[in-house]
Motif scaffolding. Structure first.
Motif, PDB file in Angstrom:
ATOM      1  N   GLY A  67      35.337  23.922 -31.328  1.00 51.79           N
ATOM      2  CA  GLY A  67      36.235  22.930 -31.905  1.00 51.79           C
ATOM      3  C   GLY A  67      36.829  22.079 -30.782  1.00 51.79           C
ATOM      4  O   GLY A  67      36.200  21.856 -29.751  1.00 51.79           O
ATOM      5  N   GLY A  68      38.075  21.636 -30.977  1.00 50.85           N
ATOM      6  CA  GLY A  68      38.761  20.853 -29.930  1.00 50.85           C
ATOM      7  C   GLY A  68      37.929  19.686 -29.434  1.00 50.85           C
ATOM      8  O   GLY A  68      37.855  19.432 -28.236  1.00 50.85           O
ATOM      9  N   GLY A  73      40.291  16.112 -22.773  1.00 54.34           N
ATOM     10  CA  GLY A  73      39.435  15.144 -22.112  1.00 54.34           C
ATOM     11  C   GLY A  73      37.950  15.290 -22.415  1.00 54.34           C
ATOM     12  O   GLY A  73      37.115  14.682 -21.740  1.00 54.34           O
ATOM     13  N   LYS A  74      37.611  16.074 -23.439  1.00 55.20           N
ATOM     14  CA  LYS A  74      36.187  16.255 -23.772  1.00 55.20           C
ATOM     15  C   LYS A  74      35.585  14.949 -24.293  1.00 55.20           C
ATOM     16  O   LYS A  74      36.206  14.222 -25.072  1.00 55.20           O
ATOM     17  CB  LYS A  74      36.032  17.349 -24.823  1.00 55.20           C
ATOM     18  CG  LYS A  74      34.585  17.552 -25.293  1.00 55.20           C
ATOM     19  CD  LYS A  74      34.525  18.559 -26.434  1.00 55.20           C
ATOM     20  CE  LYS A  74      33.102  18.686 -26.972  1.00 55.20           C
ATOM     21  NZ  LYS A  74      32.638  17.456 -27.628  1.00 55.20           N
ATOM     22  N   GLY A  75      34.367  14.683 -23.889  1.00 53.01           N
ATOM     23  CA  GLY A  75      33.642  13.529 -24.391  1.00 53.01           C
ATOM     24  C   GLY A  75      32.850  13.879 -25.632  1.00 53.01           C
ATOM     25  O   GLY A  75      32.631  15.055 -25.929  1.00 53.01           O
ATOM     26  N   SER A 106      37.748  28.094 -31.073  1.00 51.80           N
ATOM     27  CA  SER A 106      37.724  28.994 -29.923  1.00 51.80           C
ATOM     28  C   SER A 106      38.329  28.353 -28.672  1.00 51.80           C
ATOM     29  O   SER A 106      38.801  29.059 -27.776  1.00 51.80           O
ATOM     30  CB  SER A 106      36.292  29.443 -29.631  1.00 51.80           C
ATOM     31  OG  SER A 106      35.834  30.317 -30.625  1.00 51.80           O
ATOM     32  N   TYR A 107      38.309  27.037 -28.601  1.00 51.57           N
ATOM     33  CA  TYR A 107      38.897  26.357 -27.438  1.00 51.57           C
ATOM     34  C   TYR A 107      40.373  26.704 -27.288  1.00 51.57           C
ATOM     35  O   TYR A 107      40.876  26.868 -26.167  1.00 51.57           O
ATOM     36  CB  TYR A 107      38.719  24.841 -27.577  1.00 51.57           C
ATOM     37  CG  TYR A 107      39.269  24.066 -26.405  1.00 51.57           C
ATOM     38  CD1 TYR A 107      38.604  24.055 -25.187  1.00 51.57           C
ATOM     39  CD2 TYR A 107      40.462  23.348 -26.509  1.00 51.57           C
ATOM     40  CE1 TYR A 107      39.096  23.354 -24.099  1.00 51.57           C
ATOM     41  CE2 TYR A 107      40.975  22.642 -25.444  1.00 51.57           C
ATOM     42  CZ  TYR A 107      40.289  22.649 -24.234  1.00 51.57           C
ATOM     43  OH  TYR A 107      40.806  21.955 -23.152  1.00 51.57           O
ATOM     44  N   ASN A 108      41.053  26.862 -28.413  1.00 53.14           N
ATOM     45  CA  ASN A 108      42.485  27.185 -28.383  1.00 53.14           C
ATOM     46  C   ASN A 108      42.751  28.667 -28.616  1.00 53.14           C
ATOM     47  O   ASN A 108      43.909  29.068 -28.726  1.00 53.14           O
ATOM     48  CB  ASN A 108      43.224  26.362 -29.447  1.00 53.14           C
ATOM     49  CG  ASN A 108      43.146  24.874 -29.177  1.00 53.14           C
ATOM     50  OD1 ASN A 108      43.537  24.405 -28.111  1.00 53.14           O
ATOM     51  ND2 ASN A 108      42.612  24.124 -30.136  1.00 53.14           N
ATOM     52  N   ASN A 109      41.710  29.465 -28.717  1.00 56.81           N
ATOM     53  CA  ASN A 109      41.886  30.893 -29.007  1.00 56.81           C
ATOM     54  C   ASN A 109      40.991  31.743 -28.124  1.00 56.81           C
ATOM     55  O   ASN A 109      40.347  32.681 -28.579  1.00 56.81           O
ATOM     56  CB  ASN A 109      41.574  31.170 -30.480  1.00 56.81           C
ATOM     57  CG  ASN A 109      42.593  30.598 -31.419  1.00 56.81           C
ATOM     58  OD1 ASN A 109      43.662  31.165 -31.639  1.00 56.81           O
ATOM     59  ND2 ASN A 109      42.276  29.432 -31.980  1.00 56.81           N
TER      60      ASN A 109
END
Length: 994
Positions: A67-68, A73-75, A106-109
């Motif tokens: 996710g995220g 700053g992900k492209g 998962s990016y935040n977890n």
């Protein structure tokens, strides 16, 4: 007898062709090799453990779970763009309203996922780096937030002692590279990928021992740039697909050489590429079809594997068929690509199999999911490489929550096949990765399926991980390092008690009442000169004689076949509809009754006990007299009294010969209404009491009802909901008729409660009748023994997975354990189910005498395939012995179903071909078990049983008048002696006078 066979199996399999040095085309022997393996032993579940140090892990992919998509700053990636398109192109499945924007978050977890890994106890975790998170445009500059995220993840894995297996590219190409260069269609991409890989090696290589350059290049090339079914959605046709694959191979080789030359000396890691494959089997075992199967694997797996693992070039079958559109490697490029993998990383499962495999690449053969055969093929074809399974599992419905039984059984199958490949086939597999750690976005299937061990509620805000039943399964498997042999899975030695009933079943005996020639009173003349035939002489008759049992030739044949089996009991059913065609005593088929009398007498003459059922339901009119079937059958209360009258007639006509009665044999609860079942129980009870009061004292027999009783097991052994479903089905399938008779005289409380709930909540009108107090007393206890028929075991669950196998009425999902043996009709062979059933009967109804009245399996009519029935009989009887010996079940008899193929096609112990009966191997095996009274071992104490004396009803007169016989014998002897002396002395006197 089966145990030594199983012990010899591994060495036998290795003798059939253990791979040593593979080369292109050698894998073609795989299909014939597996066709030769011993059946059914090779298909049995293997209880064993994996080699020490075997790697167990779980995996995920960045776009599926992170996710995220706009965070840190992900492209954008090509998948982000593809998911956000306003319209779905024809022929492609919509990815879902949000695609992978949030997914499992998962990016935040990160620590949430790590805790799931810790709970599983895995040794490694495979995950992918999002190229666009580290390099938003695909090239410099580096995104510090992305770098920090993956460093945190690697740091947490190191704290937990979990080995990272890192994929550099898992389909999510930065959109910037697609826009600027056309993505992988450009020859520039291999170098840009190498630059990205160098960055990853430099920043993360100190903590990573296993690298995968990319995942499943077949899907990227063929569906990303050929069909356009997947991102970036370019419909360039086969030509572009093959060119993209060429670039992917070049990119992989560049990265491998980069690591080998600059990072391996210090980081000491390994690099490979994750190749995905299907498995294919020939429609028929012919040389042509096998070549087509080989070609299918060449076109999917060999497309990438042969250049890397063999010689740097494409398979010959591809080059000869695709010469105009398949790119060529120069000699320098071949040397550069060859050998660029430190192990064979294999992906096998739902992503490609039966989904993304182009139908043309099957070459008119049949797709299959045999991981074991694929592993053997890889080992044979590619020089026995070390194989790391980096992705494997199946899927469940997107609506399935936490009891994922289907997923468990596919996982069990794949892992067991991996174990067989190692232990039986000598394949060098060193690690296994289940896919995936948690539910996520499933590519072209969106959120319509789930593949995670942990459940994620995608609608929730916090996205908590909730363990599914598969977590417990995989956790225990890792702890035990496989499937170690358990004592309950081992056969035991021992014998059954004296007097144990060894029987065989025939639903209905072959009835042939054609009169013998000796009963014909006509006189015939043989015309020896002209017609050569017998000519009847009109008006001339001989004296008629009485009918004798020997007049029925069909009886003698059947008795001889039974004698050859060495059985002690023979179970068959009478035909009510033929004995009393009108349903009452106004019309009696005396010829048929006499036939049954003769049959029973002949059985007794050869010391075989007849076990006779009064009624067994069959398709036509339920085997009821037409007059009863026409007016409601068992729905009509008058059928109850009609059955009682019929039973009394049978007891009167056959009772002096039959001492073992069954009132109803296998009444099918699936086809019974509650009213019909109610009347059937009352009819049984009336017949039992009739026998008990009027016939038992003189005939000294026993009587009961025989119920069909297949075992029902919860699909998820860790699920309370599944256990409740299993308990409910057992009560509806067995308890419905058993509880009133063997229990409290009334229907199971579970049934009444469930029907009350369904009727009140869902507005159904399923009425379960009530018994009066007198009826309860009539029915309760109307048995002398518990007779059951058992054939198979069924798995049930509560999660709705497959609508075709879901029972809405009982809210139960039927599940199949694909590791079980199955017969041609798909009946599961589950010997331990019989033992569990016998224990259940004992625990529920006490120490009642139990007879297994029918137990059998269908098989191919080819005699060579009778091996399944041999295995079935051997192991089901052994489980019965365990129930008797270890569980103290009061088991008194076992009957095999069925006698012959003429009356029960595909089930018989005798085949019937061209009017001849031939014993099958299973008959001889059963006879051996009977002769041994079980499975005696060296330490089994000898059991000396008193020899049973043949019984015959004609001898009853003499047995009951022994004193009279003794007196008559004395008079007869005295008379003979007197005559002797008179004669002797008369001759002496006569000689004296002379």
């Amino acid at each position: 007898p089966a145990a030594p066979l199983l012990l010899l199996l591994p060495s036998l399999l290795l003798l059939l062709g253990r791979p040593l040095l593979g080369e292109p085309g050698q894998g073609a022997d795989t299909w014939s090799r597996f066709a030769r393996l011993p059946y059914p032993q090779d298909q049995l579940f293997l209880y064993d453990t994996f080699p020490d140090g075997f790697l167990w892990g779980a995996g995920s992919a960045a776009y599926q779970t992170e996710g995220g998509w706009r965070q840190g700053g992900k492209g954008p990636s090509v998948w982000d763009t593809f998911a956000h398109r306003p319209a779905t192109p024809p022929g492609s499945a919509p990815p879902g309203p949000a695609g992978g924007d949030v997914a499992s978050d998962s990016y935040n977890n990160l620590f949430r996922d790590a805790e799931g890994l810790r709970r599983l106890g895995v040794s490694h975790y495979r995950f992918s780096l999002a190229w666009a998170r580290l390099l938003p445009n695909g090239t410099a500059p580096l995104n510090p937030a992305g770098l920090a995220h993956y460093r945190r993840l690697l740091g947490r894995l190191r704290e937990l002692g979990i080995e990272p297996v890192v994929t550099l590219y898992h389909w999510d190409l930065p959109q910037g590279l697609q826009d600027a260069f056309g993505g992988w269609a450009s020859p520039v991409l291999p170098q840009l990928f190498c630059d990205y890989a160098e960055l990853c090696f430099r920043h993360f290589g100190g903590q990573v021992r296993y690298w995968l350059t990319m995942d499943n290049p077949y899907v990227v090339a063929w569906h990303g740039y050929g069909t356009g079914q997947l991102p970036p959605g370019v419909k360039g046709g086969p030509g572009l697909g093959y060119r993209v694959a060429h670039h992917l191979l070049q990119a992989h080789a560049k990265v491998w050489h980069l690591y080998n030359d600059h990072f391996r000396p210090t980081q000491r890691g390994k690099v490979s590429i994750a190749l995905s494959s299907h498995w294919i089997k020939p429609q028929r075992m012919s040389e042509k079809n096998i070549k087509e199967c080989q070609k299918s694997l060449d076109f999917v797996l060999g497309w990438f594997a042969k250049p890397i693992f063999i010689d740097g070039d494409y398979p010959e079958s591809m080059r000869s068929n695709l010469s105009s559109i398949l790119p060529e490697f120069s000699e320098v490029e071949k040397k550069y690509v060859k050998g660029t993998a430190d192990f064979f990383a294999l992906s096998f499962g739902a992503t490609l199999s039966f989904q993304l495999l182009d139908s043309h690449m099957k070459f008119q053969q049949l797709e299959s999911i045999s991981l074991r055969q694929l592993l053997y093929w890889i080992s044979s074809e590619y020089n026995n490489p070390q194989i790391f399974i980096v992705e494997n599992s199946w899927f469940v419905s997107g609506s399935t929550k936490r009891d994922d039984a289907k997923y468990i059984y596919y996982l069990k199958k794949f892992i067991m096949e991996t174990l067989k490949a190692i232990r039986y086939d000598g394949v060098n597999v060193f690690g296994y990765t289940v896919w995936s750690l948690l539910d996520g976005f499933e590519w072209h299937r969106g959120y319509s399926i789930r593949r995670g061990l942990f459940y994620v509620d995608f609608q929730s805000h916090d996205k908590k991980l909730m363990p599914k039943s598969s977590v417990l399964f995989y956790q225990k498997l890792i702890e035990k390092n496989g499937f170690p042999p358990l004592p309950e899975n081992q056969p035991i030695e021992g014998i059954f008690p004296c007097g144990f009933a060894w029987g065989i079943v025939d639903n209905y005996i072959q009835v042939d009442t054609t009169p013998a020639q000796f009963l014909d009173s006509n006189v015939y003349v043989w015309d020896v000169h002209q017609t050569k035939k017998l000519i009847k002489v009109d008006g001339v008759f001989t004296s008629k004689r009485k009918h004798h049992c020997v007049d029925f030739a069909a009886i003698r044949l059947q008795i001889s076949l039974l004698q050859a089996m060495h059985v002690t009991h023979f179970h068959f059913s009478l035909k009510w509809s033929l004995i009393l065609p009108l349903g009452n005593l106004s019309l009696i088929n005396h010829t048929l009754v006499h036939y049954y009398q003769c049959f029973a007498s002949e059985l007794l003459r050869v010391n075989i006990t007849p076990v006779v059922a009064l009624w067994q339901p069959m398709a036509e009119n339920q085997e009821l007299p037409v007059s009863l079937a026409k007016y409601g059958a068992w729905e009509n209360p008058e059928t109850v009294q009609a059955f009682a009258e019929y039973a009394k007639f049978c007891f009167t006509s056959l009772g002096d010969r039959v001492k073992f009665w069954i009132t109803m044999n296998e009444p099918s609860v699936k086809n019974l209404t509650y009213t019909a079942g109610h009347n059937l129980l009352k009819a049984h009870a009336k017949a039992w009491h009739l026998y008990d009061k009027e016939f038992r004292r003189s005939q000294k027999g026993k009587i009961s009802i025989a119920l069909q009783a297949d075992w029902v097991e919860p699909a998820c052994p860790f699920s309370r909901n599944d256990q409740q479903v299993a308990d409910r089905i057992l009560e509806f399938d067995i308890g419905w008729l058993a509880e009133p008779i063997f229990g409290n005289g009334d229907y199971p409380q579970v049934m009444r409660a469930w029907l009350h709930r369904r009727n009140s909540v869902d507005l159904y009108n399923f009425h379960l009748p009530y018994f009066s107090e007198d009826e309860k007393k009539l029915i309760q206890g109307s048995f002398d023994f518990f007779a059951l028929s058992h054939y198979t075991t069924t798995l049930v669950g509560w999660e709705k997975e497959d609508a075709l196998k879901y029972d809405h009425y009982l809210e139960v999902q039927m599940i199949n354990d694909i590791t079980w043996l199955h017969s041609p009709s798909r009946a599961a062979v589950v010997p331990w189910g019989l033992r569990k059933l016998l224990k259940w009967v004992k625990s529920k109804y006490g120490d009642v005498p139990i007879y297994v009245m029918a137990n059998g399996i269908d098989d191919d009519q080819n005699m060579g395939h009778d091996k399944l029935r041999v295995y079935y009989i051997q192991n089901y009887i052994n489980e019965a012995l365990k129930a008797y010996t270890l569980d103290n079940v009061n088991l008194q008899g076992y009957f095999v179903y069925s006698f012959n193929d003429k009356t029960a096609p595909k089930y018989g112990l005798y085949s019937y071909i061209a009017n001849r009966y031939e014993p099958k191997p299973s008959m001889k095996h059963y006879r051996e078990i009977i002769d041994n009274n079980g499975f005696p071992g060296p330490e089994t104490p000898e059991l000396i049983c008193p020899e049973e004396i043949a019984s015959c009803p004609e001898c009853h007169f003499f047995r009951t008048r022994k004193s009279l016989l003794a007196f008559i014998s004395f008079i007869f002897v005295a008379f003979i002696v007197t005559i002797f002396f008179i004669t002797y002395y008369s001759k002496r006197v006569e000689r004296r006078y002379k």
